[in-house]
Design an enzyme around this catalytic site. Sequence first.
Site, PDB file in Angstrom:
ATOM      1  N   ARG A 210       0.820  -1.224   0.000  1.00 54.95           N
ATOM      2  CA  ARG A 210       0.000   0.000   0.000  1.00 54.95           C
ATOM      3  C   ARG A 210       0.846   1.264   0.000  1.00 54.95           C
ATOM      4  NH1 ARG A 210      -2.475  -4.259  -0.935  1.00 54.95           N
ATOM      5  NH2 ARG A 210      -4.681  -4.458  -0.402  1.00 54.95           N
TER       6      ARG A 210
ATOM      7  N   ARG B  62      -1.468   6.796  27.785  1.00 51.59           N
ATOM      8  CA  ARG B  62      -1.138   7.370  26.467  1.00 51.59           C
ATOM      9  C   ARG B  62       0.060   6.714  25.789  1.00 51.59           C
ATOM     10  NH1 ARG B  62       0.746   9.701  30.638  1.00 51.59           N
ATOM     11  NH2 ARG B  62       2.862  10.507  30.733  1.00 51.59           N
TER      12      ARG B  62
ATOM     13  N   CYS C 236       4.472  16.498  31.803  1.00 50.54           N
ATOM     14  CA  CYS C 236       3.205  15.763  31.882  1.00 50.54           C
ATOM     15  C   CYS C 236       2.956  15.254  33.296  1.00 50.54           C
ATOM     16  CB  CYS C 236       3.225  14.564  30.942  1.00 50.54           C
ATOM     17  SG  CYS C 236       3.385  15.018  29.222  1.00 50.54           S
TER      18      CYS C 236
ATOM     19  N   CYS D 119      23.498  27.424  15.441  1.00 53.67           N
ATOM     20  CA  CYS D 119      23.616  27.161  14.010  1.00 53.67           C
ATOM     21  C   CYS D 119      24.224  28.313  13.236  1.00 53.67           C
ATOM     22  CB  CYS D 119      22.264  26.764  13.410  1.00 53.67           C
ATOM     23  SG  CYS D 119      21.093  28.128  13.298  1.00 53.67           S
TER      24      CYS D 119
HETATM   25 ZN   LIG Z   1      19.824  28.074  15.211  1.00 52.27          ZN
END
Ligand SMILES: [Zn+2]
Length: 251
Positions: A11, A70, A186, A246
């Site tokens: 599928r 959950r 949680c 980054c």
């Molecule tokens: Zn960044």
Amino acid sequence: MDDDQLLRYSRHILLPEIGVEGQEAILSARVLIVGAGGLGSPAAMYLAAAGVGTVVLCDDDTVDLTNLQRQILHTAEAVGRLKVESGRDTLLRLNPQARIETLALRLQGSALDEQVAAADLVLDCCDNFATRHAINRACVRFRKPLVSGAAIRFDGQVSVFDLRRDDSPCYHCLFPEGQDVEEVRCAVMGVFAPLTGIIGTTQAAEALKLLVGCGTSLDGRLLLLDGLAMEWRTVLLGRDPACEVCGGRED
Ligand SMILES: [Zn+2]
């Protein structure tokens, strides 16, 4: 693919966006999932069922009765067992051909680097900012796509940081570390059971799309779900040129 695989994944193969080639990409992929709880459960189950060649499941926790509402990887019989062991058993029942590697530890330092470097893609299904930032730093360093999800109360969010791209933001661009973001867990705040399923399943969908290379990923978009109103909002994300993590990574 052998006959059994051609049937099992038929599928997917029928979808022109995936086909034999896309399914083969899924079968040869190695995916790291950090966290075998509410988000990691559905994510790991869909990825293993869909044929991801190697699923690396990482979690240092054991199954508790309060998880079962959950965390659908784990059954009542698994209470007290390591989540990664309980999870591996469930995944192998779904797909005996899947290769499941388990890491019963809190992934950090050189172990984290090693796992991220070896993975094609990383799913952040953890529940704390320190780990989220550590995973993000490793994904920036090794330029791996990061599929990030979070769920608390009735609120969910999900995004992709495709760090193979020069223009992609990272998790730190969005949530700078050290900002006093209140850590909500949680364990104290509660979480609506299917919310973790919706977000974790969305992470699995994004992961498979990235592995196949089809569609448009959530890179540069943050989806926010209000589960009470059942409304999704999209926030466009840009890379922060001053990001400590980054910034300057293309040099
Ligand atoms: Zn960044």
